[in-house]
Design a protein around this motif. Sequence first.
Motif, mmCIF file in Angstrom:
data_model
loop_
_atom_site.group_PDB
_atom_site.id
_atom_site.type_symbol
_atom_site.label_atom_id
_atom_site.label_comp_id
_atom_site.label_asym_id
_atom_site.label_seq_id
_atom_site.Cartn_x
_atom_site.Cartn_y
_atom_site.Cartn_z
ATOM 1 N N GLY A 177 0.788 -1.223 0.000
ATOM 2 C CA GLY A 177 0.000 0.000 0.000
ATOM 3 C C GLY A 177 0.821 1.275 0.000
ATOM 4 N N SER A 178 0.151 2.377 -0.285
ATOM 5 C CA SER A 178 0.816 3.669 -0.467
ATOM 6 C C SER A 178 1.385 4.218 0.844
ATOM 7 C CB SER A 178 -0.149 4.673 -1.096
ATOM 8 O OG SER A 178 -1.290 4.818 -0.285
ATOM 9 N N GLU A 179 0.705 4.004 1.968
ATOM 10 C CA GLU A 179 1.205 4.493 3.256
ATOM 11 C C GLU A 179 2.555 3.857 3.598
ATOM 12 O OE1 GLU A 179 -0.821 4.768 7.448
ATOM 13 O OE2 GLU A 179 -2.379 4.383 5.931
ATOM 14 N N TYR A 180 2.667 2.560 3.372
ATOM 15 C CA TYR A 180 3.914 1.845 3.639
ATOM 16 C C TYR A 180 5.019 2.342 2.708
ATOM 17 C CZ TYR A 180 7.308 -1.916 4.081
ATOM 18 O OH TYR A 180 8.460 -2.615 4.279
ATOM 19 N N ASN A 181 4.697 2.487 1.430
ATOM 20 C CA ASN A 181 5.696 2.958 0.470
ATOM 21 C C ASN A 181 6.169 4.368 0.796
ATOM 22 O OD1 ASN A 181 5.750 0.568 -1.024
ATOM 23 N ND2 ASN A 181 3.956 1.172 -2.185
ATOM 24 N N GLU A 182 5.262 5.229 1.256
ATOM 25 C CA GLU A 182 5.633 6.589 1.671
ATOM 26 C C GLU A 182 6.559 6.541 2.882
ATOM 27 O OE1 GLU A 182 5.992 10.638 1.656
ATOM 28 O OE2 GLU A 182 5.065 9.380 0.131
ATOM 29 N N MET A 183 6.274 5.680 3.848
ATOM 30 C CA MET A 183 7.134 5.522 5.008
ATOM 31 C C MET A 183 8.531 5.094 4.579
ATOM 32 S SD MET A 183 8.569 2.963 7.220
ATOM 33 C CE MET A 183 7.660 1.540 6.700
ATOM 34 N N LEU A 184 8.636 4.176 3.634
ATOM 35 C CA LEU A 184 9.950 3.743 3.147
ATOM 36 C C LEU A 184 10.694 4.883 2.472
ATOM 37 C CD1 LEU A 184 9.466 0.174 1.625
ATOM 38 C CD2 LEU A 184 10.566 0.804 3.761
ATOM 39 N N ARG A 185 9.984 5.652 1.629
ATOM 40 C CA ARG A 185 10.625 6.796 0.960
ATOM 41 C C ARG A 185 11.153 7.791 1.986
ATOM 42 N NH1 ARG A 185 6.580 5.824 -2.826
ATOM 43 N NH2 ARG A 185 5.095 7.217 -1.813
ATOM 44 N N ASN A 186 10.386 8.045 3.040
ATOM 45 C CA ASN A 186 10.834 8.978 4.077
ATOM 46 C C ASN A 186 12.072 8.460 4.792
ATOM 47 O OD1 ASN A 186 8.770 10.777 3.505
ATOM 48 N ND2 ASN A 186 7.411 9.960 5.097
ATOM 49 N N LYS A 187 12.118 7.173 5.083
ATOM 50 C CA LYS A 187 13.285 6.597 5.754
ATOM 51 C C LYS A 187 14.517 6.669 4.847
ATOM 52 C CE LYS A 187 11.093 3.622 9.048
ATOM 53 N NZ LYS A 187 11.618 2.920 10.176
ATOM 54 N N GLU A 188 14.318 6.385 3.546
ATOM 55 C CA GLU A 188 15.434 6.450 2.604
ATOM 56 C C GLU A 188 15.954 7.875 2.487
ATOM 57 O OE1 GLU A 188 13.953 4.711 -1.005
ATOM 58 O OE2 GLU A 188 13.955 2.701 -0.156
#
Length: 130
Positions: free
Chosen positions: A114-125
């Motif tokens: 999902g998009s929320e998880y992918n956004e969290m990953l982008r923020n961590k990266e």
Amino acid sequence: MTPPIGSILLGTTDPERLRAWYSTALGAVARDDGFIMFGEVGLLIDGRDDVAASTTEPGRVIVNFHVDDARALEQHLDAIGATWLSRLAERDYGMLFGTLIDPDGNYVQIIELGSEYNEMLRNKESDHVR
């Protein structure tokens, strides 16, 4: 260089039945050599005489399938009579998880990140880049 996972072996006493279940449940076609390709990773379902007809430790190895539309797959799996250990449910970051039991008793997870998880990953990266 880290080697990629090329395949996963599922040993079974009834390879035809198990291949048919995975093919029907997940829409992939078994090749003549026993492999069912899921992206670049092959699931090899092979007849073995050193395993029981049903697993005694189904949580030891769980095959996870990442899907784009878990709810649509859930409807398909219900229509074919798949057995759920844990129905599809929302988890942290909007991820959807559900756990099925294949005919040999192995656990199979359906996961929609999902998009929320992918956004969290982008923020961590991006935090690591700074």
